[in-house]
Write an enzyme that holds these catalytic residues in place. Structure first.
Site, PDB file in Angstrom:
ATOM      1  N   LYS A   1       0.816  -1.209   0.000  1.00  0.00           N
ATOM      2  CA  LYS A   1       0.000   0.000   0.000  1.00  0.00           C
ATOM      3  C   LYS A   1       0.852   1.263   0.000  1.00  0.00           C
ATOM      4  CE  LYS A   1      -3.326   2.584   2.777  1.00  0.00           C
ATOM      5  NZ  LYS A   1      -3.945   2.739   4.097  1.00  0.00           N
TER       6      LYS A   1
ATOM      7  N   ASP B   1       0.675   2.828   5.358  1.00  0.00           N
ATOM      8  CA  ASP B   1       0.696   2.428   6.756  1.00  0.00           C
ATOM      9  C   ASP B   1      -0.032   1.114   7.013  1.00  0.00           C
ATOM     10  OD1 ASP B   1      -1.903   3.312   6.268  1.00  0.00           O
ATOM     11  OD2 ASP B   1      -1.504   5.270   7.150  1.00  0.00           O
ATOM     12  N   CYS B   2      -0.102   0.248   6.019  1.00  0.00           N
ATOM     13  CA  CYS B   2      -0.784  -1.033   6.176  1.00  0.00           C
ATOM     14  C   CYS B   2       0.070  -1.997   6.995  1.00  0.00           C
ATOM     15  CB  CYS B   2      -1.071  -1.628   4.800  1.00  0.00           C
ATOM     16  SG  CYS B   2      -1.653  -3.331   4.831  1.00  0.00           S
TER      17      CYS B   2
ATOM     18  N   LYS C   1      -6.435   2.316  -8.040  1.00  0.00           N
ATOM     19  CA  LYS C   1      -5.630   1.143  -8.387  1.00  0.00           C
ATOM     20  C   LYS C   1      -5.409   1.054  -9.896  1.00  0.00           C
ATOM     21  CE  LYS C   1      -7.709  -1.109  -4.421  1.00  0.00           C
ATOM     22  NZ  LYS C   1      -8.811  -1.956  -3.963  1.00  0.00           N
TER      23      LYS C   1
ATOM     24  N   SER D   1      -1.194 -11.671   3.610  1.00  0.00           N
ATOM     25  CA  SER D   1       0.086 -11.731   4.319  1.00  0.00           C
ATOM     26  C   SER D   1       0.332 -13.091   4.968  1.00  0.00           C
ATOM     27  CB  SER D   1       0.162 -10.621   5.375  1.00  0.00           C
ATOM     28  OG  SER D   1      -0.841 -10.767   6.359  1.00  0.00           O
TER      29      SER D   1
ATOM     30  N   HIS E   1       0.626   0.449  15.441  1.00  0.00           N
ATOM     31  CA  HIS E   1      -0.617   1.138  15.098  1.00  0.00           C
ATOM     32  C   HIS E   1      -1.464   1.362  16.351  1.00  0.00           C
ATOM     33  CE1 HIS E   1      -0.801   1.048  10.560  1.00  0.00           C
ATOM     34  NE2 HIS E   1       0.343   0.459  10.843  1.00  0.00           N
TER      35      HIS E   1
END
Length: 259
Positions: free
Chosen positions: A11, A22-23, A50, A77, A163
């Site tokens: 991202k 910041d993913c 995108k 992930s 986060h």
């Protein structure tokens, strides 16, 4: 023979498609690549716009996405980090099965508490229960989830705790209680690891405007500097009072401001 660089889509920052976003799931994959010393090329994806080529390799538009050795692209992930463990077994980051779920409930309870507007709905207590459980585990088995060896579980949890720290501090004025000594020490160590990633996190666009006016931001290419360069930059960024280190503290705010 040198390992061929892998390609990974992650991202991009909100409002700054030339900077890493910041993913925490993208950060997890990049941390895994770094810890396994796998060379890689980063493609930054503006998730609000995108590109067509990206939707062809990731029809659902998900990031992160990694290109496998057979030329196919795969999201998620969990799937990506398992593939990296199987394909590049050394150094191993495997977490023992009995520790694999340690800390896994912290992120969803954190998000619930962050969104909560009712101080009596039990969401804060639920988060405290999960943090207490992690503190007890680290007390018995630390300093990392798998003892003295960083494992995949740590690389998954570290970005989420970062986060948690930034978002709850900003939106609720909330911090992890000092009584959770082992969690606080763990967070400090793992956040240093995050800051060694060879790129700069990007804050919310409104914060960027202020920092660009002060001359405190720099551009970061989609390519990755060497690990040595990254570590040298880290040593400059981390001392307290340095405004560029403070810039990083805003990195996760845009992720939650849009939730």
């Amino acid at each position: 023979m040198a390992t061929e660089a892998v390609e990974v889509c992650v991202k991009a920052a909100v409002g700054r498609p030339d900077l890493l976003g910041d993913c925490p799931f993208s950060q997890r994959v990049l941390l895994t690549l770094e810890e396994k010393h796998i060379p890689y090329h980063t493609k930054l994806i503006d998730v609000s716009n995108k590109p067509h080529w990206f939707l062809q390799i990731s029809p659902e538009g998900k990031v992160p996405v990694l290109k496998y050795q057979d030329g196919t692209w795969h999201p998620d992930s969990d799937v990506i980090t398992q593939y990296l463990e199987d394909t590049y077994p050394n150094p191993s980051l495997a977490t023992p099965p009995q520790f694999a779920s340690v800390g896994s409930k912290i992120f969803p309870t954190f998000v619930t508490f962050l969104k909560s507007k009712d101080p009596n709905d039990g969401s804060e207590q639920a988060l405290l229960t999960e943090l207490r459980s992690l503190d007890q585990h680290l007390n018995s088995h630390g300093p990392f989830i798998n003892g003295d060896k960083i494992s995949a579980a740590d690389l998954s949890l570290a970005p989420k705790l970062y986060h948690l720290k930034v978002a709850l501090g900003h939106f609720k004025g909330w911090t992890v209680p000092q009584e959770f000594t082992h969690v606080n020490n763990y967070m400090n160590v793992m956040h240093l690891l995050l800051f060694q990633l060879p790129f700069v996190f990007a804050p919310h666009p409104l914060v960027l405007i202020t920092y660009f006016c002060l001359g405190l931001c720099r551009h970061s290419s989609a390519g990755s500097p060497s690990r040595t360069q990254s570590q040298q930059e880290t040593s400059m960024l981390l001392p307290g009072g340095n405004p560029r280190s403070k810039l990083r503290l805003f990195s996760s705010l845009s992720y939650y401001a849009l939730m």
